[in-house]
Design a protein around this motif. Structure first.
Motif, PDB file in Angstrom:
ATOM      1  N   ALA A   1       8.672  -8.620  -4.662  1.00 37.52           N
ATOM      2  CA  ALA A   1       7.464  -9.068  -5.363  1.00 37.52           C
ATOM      3  C   ALA A   1       6.590  -7.885  -5.755  1.00 37.52           C
ATOM      4  O   ALA A   1       6.075  -7.815  -6.880  1.00 37.52           O
ATOM      5  CB  ALA A   1       6.689 -10.041  -4.484  1.00 37.52           C
ATOM      6  N   LEU A   2       6.432  -6.940  -4.826  1.00 37.90           N
ATOM      7  CA  LEU A   2       5.643  -5.743  -5.132  1.00 37.90           C
ATOM      8  C   LEU A   2       6.305  -4.934  -6.236  1.00 37.90           C
ATOM      9  O   LEU A   2       5.640  -4.450  -7.155  1.00 37.90           O
ATOM     10  CB  LEU A   2       5.488  -4.903  -3.857  1.00 37.90           C
ATOM     11  CG  LEU A   2       4.592  -3.660  -3.907  1.00 37.90           C
ATOM     12  CD1 LEU A   2       4.063  -3.354  -2.516  1.00 37.90           C
ATOM     13  CD2 LEU A   2       5.334  -2.438  -4.445  1.00 37.90           C
ATOM     14  N   ALA A   3       7.621  -4.783  -6.149  1.00 39.15           N
ATOM     15  CA  ALA A   3       8.357  -4.018  -7.156  1.00 39.15           C
ATOM     16  C   ALA A   3       8.200  -4.639  -8.533  1.00 39.15           C
ATOM     17  O   ALA A   3       8.072  -3.935  -9.546  1.00 39.15           O
ATOM     18  CB  ALA A   3       9.832  -3.923  -6.776  1.00 39.15           C
TER      19      ALA A   3
ATOM     20  N   THR B   1       0.885   0.100   2.303  1.00 42.19           N
ATOM     21  CA  THR B   1       0.290  -1.111   2.873  1.00 42.19           C
ATOM     22  C   THR B   1       1.364  -2.146   3.183  1.00 42.19           C
ATOM     23  O   THR B   1       1.361  -2.767   4.257  1.00 42.19           O
ATOM     24  CB  THR B   1      -0.747  -1.707   1.913  1.00 42.19           C
ATOM     25  OG1 THR B   1      -1.806  -0.760   1.714  1.00 42.19           O
ATOM     26  CG2 THR B   1      -1.322  -3.009   2.458  1.00 42.19           C
ATOM     27  N   TYR B   2       2.303  -2.316   2.255  1.00 42.67           N
ATOM     28  CA  TYR B   2       3.385  -3.279   2.495  1.00 42.67           C
ATOM     29  C   TYR B   2       4.197  -2.883   3.721  1.00 42.67           C
ATOM     30  O   TYR B   2       4.517  -3.729   4.566  1.00 42.67           O
ATOM     31  CB  TYR B   2       4.298  -3.380   1.273  1.00 42.67           C
ATOM     32  CG  TYR B   2       5.517  -4.233   1.552  1.00 42.67           C
ATOM     33  CD1 TYR B   2       5.426  -5.616   1.572  1.00 42.67           C
ATOM     34  CD2 TYR B   2       6.755  -3.639   1.845  1.00 42.67           C
ATOM     35  CE1 TYR B   2       6.538  -6.401   1.866  1.00 42.67           C
ATOM     36  CE2 TYR B   2       7.865  -4.416   2.139  1.00 42.67           C
ATOM     37  CZ  TYR B   2       7.745  -5.797   2.153  1.00 42.67           C
ATOM     38  OH  TYR B   2       8.836  -6.570   2.456  1.00 42.67           O
TER      39      TYR B   2
ATOM     40  N   ARG C   1       5.360  -4.071   9.600  1.00 41.61           N
ATOM     41  CA  ARG C   1       5.628  -3.437  10.895  1.00 41.61           C
ATOM     42  C   ARG C   1       6.696  -2.360  10.799  1.00 41.61           C
ATOM     43  O   ARG C   1       7.631  -2.297  11.596  1.00 41.61           O
ATOM     44  CB  ARG C   1       6.018  -4.493  11.936  1.00 41.61           C
ATOM     45  CG  ARG C   1       4.889  -5.431  12.316  1.00 41.61           C
ATOM     46  CD  ARG C   1       5.295  -6.445  13.352  1.00 41.61           C
ATOM     47  NE  ARG C   1       6.297  -7.370  12.819  1.00 41.61           N
ATOM     48  CZ  ARG C   1       7.348  -7.779  13.511  1.00 41.61           C
ATOM     49  NH1 ARG C   1       7.577  -7.333  14.728  1.00 41.61           N
ATOM     50  NH2 ARG C   1       8.203  -8.633  12.967  1.00 41.61           N
ATOM     51  N   CYS C   2       6.530  -1.485   9.805  1.00 40.79           N
ATOM     52  CA  CYS C   2       7.420  -0.333   9.640  1.00 40.79           C
ATOM     53  C   CYS C   2       6.621   0.946   9.759  1.00 40.79           C
ATOM     54  O   CYS C   2       5.518   1.075   9.201  1.00 40.79           O
ATOM     55  CB  CYS C   2       8.107  -0.375   8.282  1.00 40.79           C
ATOM     56  SG  CYS C   2       9.405  -1.618   8.161  1.00 40.79           S
ATOM     57  N   ASN C   3       7.188   1.899  10.487  1.00 39.29           N
ATOM     58  CA  ASN C   3       6.559   3.207  10.677  1.00 39.29           C
ATOM     59  C   ASN C   3       7.192   4.208   9.728  1.00 39.29           C
ATOM     60  O   ASN C   3       8.420   4.335   9.656  1.00 39.29           O
ATOM     61  CB  ASN C   3       6.759   3.671  12.133  1.00 39.29           C
ATOM     62  CG  ASN C   3       6.193   5.054  12.366  1.00 39.29           C
ATOM     63  OD1 ASN C   3       5.064   5.346  12.010  1.00 39.29           O
ATOM     64  ND2 ASN C   3       7.001   5.919  12.982  1.00 39.29           N
TER      65      ASN C   3
ATOM     66  N   GLY D   1      -2.476   3.429  -7.533  1.00 39.63           N
ATOM     67  CA  GLY D   1      -2.271   2.373  -6.553  1.00 39.63           C
ATOM     68  C   GLY D   1      -0.859   2.190  -6.055  1.00 39.63           C
ATOM     69  O   GLY D   1      -0.620   1.354  -5.171  1.00 39.63           O
ATOM     70  N   ILE D   2       0.103   2.942  -6.587  1.00 40.14           N
ATOM     71  CA  ILE D   2       1.494   2.735  -6.177  1.00 40.14           C
ATOM     72  C   ILE D   2       1.689   3.100  -4.706  1.00 40.14           C
ATOM     73  O   ILE D   2       2.230   2.308  -3.918  1.00 40.14           O
ATOM     74  CB  ILE D   2       2.451   3.560  -7.057  1.00 40.14           C
ATOM     75  CG1 ILE D   2       2.343   3.134  -8.517  1.00 40.14           C
ATOM     76  CG2 ILE D   2       3.885   3.394  -6.562  1.00 40.14           C
ATOM     77  CD1 ILE D   2       3.119   4.017  -9.468  1.00 40.14           C
ATOM     78  N   VAL D   3       1.254   4.300  -4.322  1.00 45.38           N
ATOM     79  CA  VAL D   3       1.450   4.747  -2.947  1.00 45.38           C
ATOM     80  C   VAL D   3       0.704   3.840  -1.977  1.00 45.38           C
ATOM     81  O   VAL D   3       1.224   3.472  -0.913  1.00 45.38           O
ATOM     82  CB  VAL D   3       0.990   6.210  -2.790  1.00 45.38           C
ATOM     83  CG1 VAL D   3       1.076   6.650  -1.332  1.00 45.38           C
ATOM     84  CG2 VAL D   3       1.840   7.135  -3.654  1.00 45.38           C
ATOM     85  N   ALA D   4      -0.496   3.456  -2.354  1.00 42.15           N
ATOM     86  CA  ALA D   4      -1.282   2.574  -1.486  1.00 42.15           C
ATOM     87  C   ALA D   4      -0.589   1.234  -1.304  1.00 42.15           C
ATOM     88  O   ALA D   4      -0.527   0.686  -0.193  1.00 42.15           O
ATOM     89  CB  ALA D   4      -2.680   2.374  -2.076  1.00 42.15           C
TER      90      ALA D   4
END
Length: 302
Positions: free
Chosen positions: A86-88, A39-40, A45-47, A32-35
């Motif tokens: 938060a994700l980290a 997703t974040y 709004r980053c490409n 799930g790390i890459v996902a």
């Protein structure tokens, strides 16, 4: 003499580039790390322009480097950092997120052999390595480098003896702090750093060893190689640790030699290898392509 840490104008690169950010991270590997990361970034709004990842199955660590550009207005770097924290935390990540075009300050240390110093100054002047030279420190006088164009770069002559080593290193550390240097480069600086200074510079001090480590450590490695009749000579760029010439390796290169080669031939060929190996290692560090993996590195090079 220019003041410590004087800001020097960067080479002209024309119009300002679009905003781009580099995210690097490492953590214990799990699904799930890459996902979660992608997703974040999408929701922020980053490409994604470039992405590299590596799963070290021996250590169970996961490594990732992602280059992104914001899509539309109002995607601020500070806000991205705050949200990603938060994700980290969820994955217990070691991470960094910064502007790709942020120029970092680099302090160069050199001794009498000036080929690496001259090469780095040249690459800096033509804009090949995106850095600001915060200064040059040498245990030799400025006259030693009279043939080099060091105009505008702060120069610090810090002679050293066995009796004055601690005082000299204290001054080096002071210059690092005052000049706001983020990276220190031992460009053939022929003094062994003390354990204390090496610890202070952990992860941000790169040395060029004029041999293909782990063989032929210490003084006169090319002469050691000649005595052993080697058929390959090389150079190694590595992070400095308190263990002499045993820090995590960033880059290496070699050239073939024959029995005709003298020690002087090996030294001459070695100079060319040292220059290009050190330049690549510095560029990769500044581009956040090098991630620490215990006593080793993960290098996401082109």
């Amino acid at each position: 003499m220019a003041p410590v840490g004087a800001d020097l104008p960067p080479p002209d690169r024309g119009s300002a580039p679009e905003a781009q950010y580099i995210l690097t991270l490492s953590c214990a590997n799990r699904p799930g790390i890459v996902a979660a990361v992608s997703t974040y970034l999408f929701e922020s709004r980053c490409n994604i322009l470039d992405a590299n990842q590596y799963d070290d199955r021996e250590t169970g660590r996961f490594f990732m480097r992602v280059v992104v550009n914001p899509v539309g207005e109002g995607v601020a770097l500070d806000a991205l950092k705050e949200g990603f924290a938060a994700l980290a935390g969820r994955f217990a990540m070691e991470w960094s997120l910064r502007s790709r075009f942020e120029r970092r300050r680099v302090l160069l240390l050199a001794s009498k052999s000036d080929h690496c110093l001259a090469d780095l100054v040249y690459r800096w002047r033509i804009g090949e390595i995106p850095m600001d030279i915060a200064g040059i420190v040498s245990n030799h006088s400025r006259e030693t480098y009279a043939h080099l164009d060091l105009d505008g770069i702060p120069f610090h002559h810090l002679p050293v003896t066995r009796q004055t080593k601690m005082e000299q290193e204290a001054r080096i550390w002071q210059i690092v702090q005052e000049s706001r240097a983020e990276l220190v480069v031992l460009a053939r600086y022929m003094q062994v750093l003390s354990d204390g200074l090496a610890a202070k510079l952990a992860g941000r001090c790169i040395n060029i060893h004029h041999s293909f480590l782990p063989g032929f450590k210490g003084a006169k490695p090319y002469h050691q190689a000649f005595e052993r009749g080697v058929k390959l000579i090389g150079a190694t760029a590595h992070y400095v640790t308190s263990d002499l010439d045993e820090g995590p390796i960033i880059e290496q290169d070699v050239e073939r030699v024959s029995h005709h080669a003298t020690p002087e031939d090996l030294v001459r060929k070695g100079r060319d290898i040292e220059r290009r190996v050190l330049a690549r290692a510095i560029a990769w560090h500044l581009e956040d392509r090098v991630l620490m993996n215990g006593k080793r590195t993960v290098v996401f090079a082109d």
